[in-house]
Design a protein around this motif. Structure first.
Motif, PDB file in Angstrom:
ATOM      1  N   ASN A 128       5.462  26.359   3.044  1.00  0.00           N
ATOM      2  CA  ASN A 128       4.644  26.896   4.132  1.00  0.00           C
ATOM      3  C   ASN A 128       3.831  25.791   4.809  1.00  0.00           C
ATOM      4  N   THR A 129       3.271  24.895   4.022  1.00  0.00           N
ATOM      5  CA  THR A 129       2.455  23.796   4.556  1.00  0.00           C
ATOM      6  C   THR A 129       3.305  22.795   5.340  1.00  0.00           C
ATOM      7  N   LEU A 130       4.406  22.329   4.729  1.00  0.00           N
ATOM      8  CA  LEU A 130       5.208  21.263   5.336  1.00  0.00           C
ATOM      9  C   LEU A 130       6.011  21.745   6.542  1.00  0.00           C
ATOM     10  N   ALA A 131       6.440  23.009   6.526  1.00  0.00           N
ATOM     11  CA  ALA A 131       7.292  23.500   7.610  1.00  0.00           C
ATOM     12  C   ALA A 131       6.481  23.905   8.839  1.00  0.00           C
ATOM     13  N   ASN A 132       5.184  24.101   8.667  1.00  0.00           N
ATOM     14  CA  ASN A 132       4.369  24.565   9.788  1.00  0.00           C
ATOM     15  C   ASN A 132       3.443  23.476  10.322  1.00  0.00           C
ATOM     16  N   LYS A 133       2.196  23.488   9.876  1.00  0.00           N
ATOM     17  CA  LYS A 133       1.213  22.615  10.538  1.00  0.00           C
ATOM     18  C   LYS A 133       1.437  21.120  10.293  1.00  0.00           C
ATOM     19  N   TRP A 134       2.112  20.737   9.210  1.00  0.00           N
ATOM     20  CA  TRP A 134       2.243  19.314   8.897  1.00  0.00           C
ATOM     21  C   TRP A 134       3.506  18.657   9.456  1.00  0.00           C
ATOM     22  N   GLN A 135       4.477  19.445   9.862  1.00  0.00           N
ATOM     23  CA  GLN A 135       5.774  18.868  10.226  1.00  0.00           C
ATOM     24  C   GLN A 135       5.665  17.823  11.335  1.00  0.00           C
ATOM     25  N   GLU A 136       4.959  18.147  12.404  1.00  0.00           N
ATOM     26  CA  GLU A 136       4.861  17.232  13.550  1.00  0.00           C
ATOM     27  C   GLU A 136       4.198  15.910  13.170  1.00  0.00           C
ATOM     28  N   ALA A 137       3.098  15.988  12.419  1.00  0.00           N
ATOM     29  CA  ALA A 137       2.362  14.772  12.033  1.00  0.00           C
ATOM     30  C   ALA A 137       3.197  13.884  11.110  1.00  0.00           C
ATOM     31  N   LEU A 138       3.897  14.482  10.145  1.00  0.00           N
ATOM     32  CA  LEU A 138       4.696  13.689   9.207  1.00  0.00           C
ATOM     33  C   LEU A 138       5.861  12.999   9.901  1.00  0.00           C
ATOM     34  N   VAL A 139       6.509  13.710  10.839  1.00  0.00           N
ATOM     35  CA  VAL A 139       7.631  13.114  11.579  1.00  0.00           C
ATOM     36  C   VAL A 139       7.133  11.980  12.471  1.00  0.00           C
ATOM     37  N   LYS A 140       6.070  12.228  13.216  1.00  0.00           N
ATOM     38  CA  LYS A 140       5.549  11.236  14.168  1.00  0.00           C
ATOM     39  C   LYS A 140       5.130   9.942  13.472  1.00  0.00           C
ATOM     40  N   LEU A 141       4.512  10.059  12.299  1.00  0.00           N
ATOM     41  CA  LEU A 141       3.964   8.887  11.610  1.00  0.00           C
ATOM     42  C   LEU A 141       4.866   8.377  10.482  1.00  0.00           C
TER      43      LEU A 141
ATOM     44  N   VAL B 287       0.830  -1.206   0.000  1.00  0.00           N
ATOM     45  CA  VAL B 287       0.000   0.000   0.000  1.00  0.00           C
ATOM     46  C   VAL B 287       0.866   1.258   0.000  1.00  0.00           C
ATOM     47  N   ALA B 288       0.503   2.219  -0.852  1.00  0.00           N
ATOM     48  CA  ALA B 288       1.138   3.537  -0.855  1.00  0.00           C
ATOM     49  C   ALA B 288       0.134   4.541  -0.308  1.00  0.00           C
ATOM     50  N   VAL B 289       0.537   5.284   0.712  1.00  0.00           N
ATOM     51  CA  VAL B 289      -0.312   6.345   1.270  1.00  0.00           C
ATOM     52  C   VAL B 289       0.295   7.682   0.856  1.00  0.00           C
ATOM     53  N   LEU B 290      -0.417   8.402  -0.008  1.00  0.00           N
ATOM     54  CA  LEU B 290       0.071   9.656  -0.569  1.00  0.00           C
ATOM     55  C   LEU B 290      -0.869  10.781  -0.133  1.00  0.00           C
ATOM     56  N   VAL B 291      -0.299  11.788   0.513  1.00  0.00           N
ATOM     57  CA  VAL B 291      -1.117  12.823   1.160  1.00  0.00           C
ATOM     58  C   VAL B 291      -0.949  14.175   0.471  1.00  0.00           C
ATOM     59  N   ASP B 292      -2.075  14.760   0.103  1.00  0.00           N
ATOM     60  CA  ASP B 292      -2.104  16.107  -0.465  1.00  0.00           C
ATOM     61  C   ASP B 292      -2.170  17.094   0.708  1.00  0.00           C
ATOM     62  N   CYS B 293      -1.012  17.435   1.262  1.00  0.00           N
ATOM     63  CA  CYS B 293      -0.971  18.235   2.496  1.00  0.00           C
ATOM     64  C   CYS B 293      -1.540  19.638   2.302  1.00  0.00           C
ATOM     65  N   ASP B 294      -1.446  20.171   1.094  1.00  0.00           N
ATOM     66  CA  ASP B 294      -1.955  21.521   0.834  1.00  0.00           C
ATOM     67  C   ASP B 294      -3.480  21.575   0.897  1.00  0.00           C
ATOM     68  N   ASN B 295      -4.125  20.412   0.819  1.00  0.00           N
ATOM     69  CA  ASN B 295      -5.576  20.392   0.666  1.00  0.00           C
ATOM     70  C   ASN B 295      -6.327  19.753   1.834  1.00  0.00           C
ATOM     71  N   THR B 296      -5.597  19.296   2.858  1.00  0.00           N
ATOM     72  CA  THR B 296      -6.287  18.651   3.976  1.00  0.00           C
ATOM     73  C   THR B 296      -5.549  18.947   5.271  1.00  0.00           C
ATOM     74  N   THR B 297      -6.005  18.370   6.369  1.00  0.00           N
ATOM     75  CA  THR B 297      -5.507  18.720   7.692  1.00  0.00           C
ATOM     76  C   THR B 297      -4.724  17.571   8.314  1.00  0.00           C
ATOM     77  N   PRO B 298      -3.708  17.836   9.126  1.00  0.00           N
ATOM     78  CA  PRO B 298      -2.892  16.758   9.708  1.00  0.00           C
ATOM     79  C   PRO B 298      -3.685  15.781  10.574  1.00  0.00           C
ATOM     80  N   GLU B 299      -4.787  16.244  11.156  1.00  0.00           N
ATOM     81  CA  GLU B 299      -5.571  15.369  12.043  1.00  0.00           C
ATOM     82  C   GLU B 299      -6.140  14.153  11.324  1.00  0.00           C
ATOM     83  N   ILE B 300      -6.212  14.210  10.011  1.00  0.00           N
ATOM     84  CA  ILE B 300      -6.810  13.120   9.223  1.00  0.00           C
ATOM     85  C   ILE B 300      -5.862  11.927   9.086  1.00  0.00           C
ATOM     86  N   LEU B 301      -4.569  12.148   9.362  1.00  0.00           N
ATOM     87  CA  LEU B 301      -3.548  11.169   8.991  1.00  0.00           C
ATOM     88  C   LEU B 301      -3.636   9.864   9.784  1.00  0.00           C
ATOM     89  N   GLU B 302      -3.819   9.942  11.096  1.00  0.00           N
ATOM     90  CA  GLU B 302      -3.899   8.718  11.903  1.00  0.00           C
ATOM     91  C   GLU B 302      -5.115   7.893  11.496  1.00  0.00           C
TER      92      GLU B 302
END
Length: 249
Positions: free
Chosen positions: A50-63, A13-28
């Protein structure tokens, strides 16, 4: 009973995330959903700086997602969409993945979904309520993520607290019953004609959803022992000797 999601060949399975269009809370939620379909081999999040360095950084690293930074060369142009689509097709042609989970609510990906499915891939979409029908209908299965109510998160006691409690090794471990196990049975059993899932299949799913999962952390000697303590679940031994579990209601 064999779980109809499992076979001798386990899907990649490949999980590909459009970070510019959705919220980090959806990832888990997305990872819990796709764990039923096979082994997640690709985890990538696409977005601008702007997207990856701010709101998404924590979620992407954790998961354990690989961030795929796309510079915006011109205003109003979304280069992330093109990068995600090219990587998806490349992963399919390289045979690195045969099942795709796109995390997005953007209808621009409907064409990618159709192309992947024409080539024999299975495509799941995890999106928000705003996802248009054109996107939903282009996938094999659409999973709608609903943002949790703030009041439910703020409660001092509940399943979320139970899940994170880990016993002190010096004391006898209390027998805890985290709610995510019931959720997992409901998810897997929903796709079966008899409404039950093999305990072995459930164990494989829980490990894929959370590699650190162990019944011992929650005070149980094994998964079967753990399942027997739930009032919401019913376990039974089938004619072949294996055990199955279902929701009691």
């Amino acid at each position: 009973m064999a779980n109809n999601h499992h076979s001798d060949h386990e899907s990649r399975v490949a999980v590909l995330v459009d970070c510019d269009n959705t919220t980090p809370e959806i990832l888990e939620y997305a990872l819990r959903v796709v764990a039923q379909f096979g082994r997640v081999v690709l985890r990538r999040g696409y977005g601008n700086h702007n997207t990856l360095a701010n709101k998404w950084q924590e979620a992407l690293v954790k998961l354990a997602f690989t961030p795929c930074l796309q510079y915006q060369y011109a205003a109003g142009k979304n280069t992330s969409d093109i990068a995600l689509a090219l990587d998806a097709m490349e992963a399919l042609f390289d045979r690195r993945a045969d099942t795709f989970c796109l995390v997005t609510s953007d209808s621009d990906f409907a064409y990618l979904c159709r192309k992947l499915r024409e080539r024999g891939a299975t495509v799941h979409i995890v999106g928000e309520a705003k996802s248009p029908d054109a996107l939903r209908n282009a996938s094999d299965q659409f999973f709608e993520w609903v943002r949790p109510e703030p009041a439910a998160v703020a409660q001092p006691k509940g399943p979320s607290k139970t899940e994170v409690v880990k016993p002190d090794p010096a004391k006898p471990a209390p027998k805890l019953r985290p709610m995510f196990v019931v959720d997992a049975v409901a998810l897997l059993a929903a796709d079966t004609s008899e409404g039950k899932v093999s305990v072995g299949g459930l164990g494989s799913y829980l490990k894929r959803a959370d590699p650190s999962f162990s019944p011992k952390v929650y005070g149980h000697s094994g998964l079967l022992d753990m399942l027997k303590t739930y009032e919401l679940l019913k376990v039974q031994q089938e004619a072949g000797g294996h055990w199955t579990v279902r929701l009691t209601n």
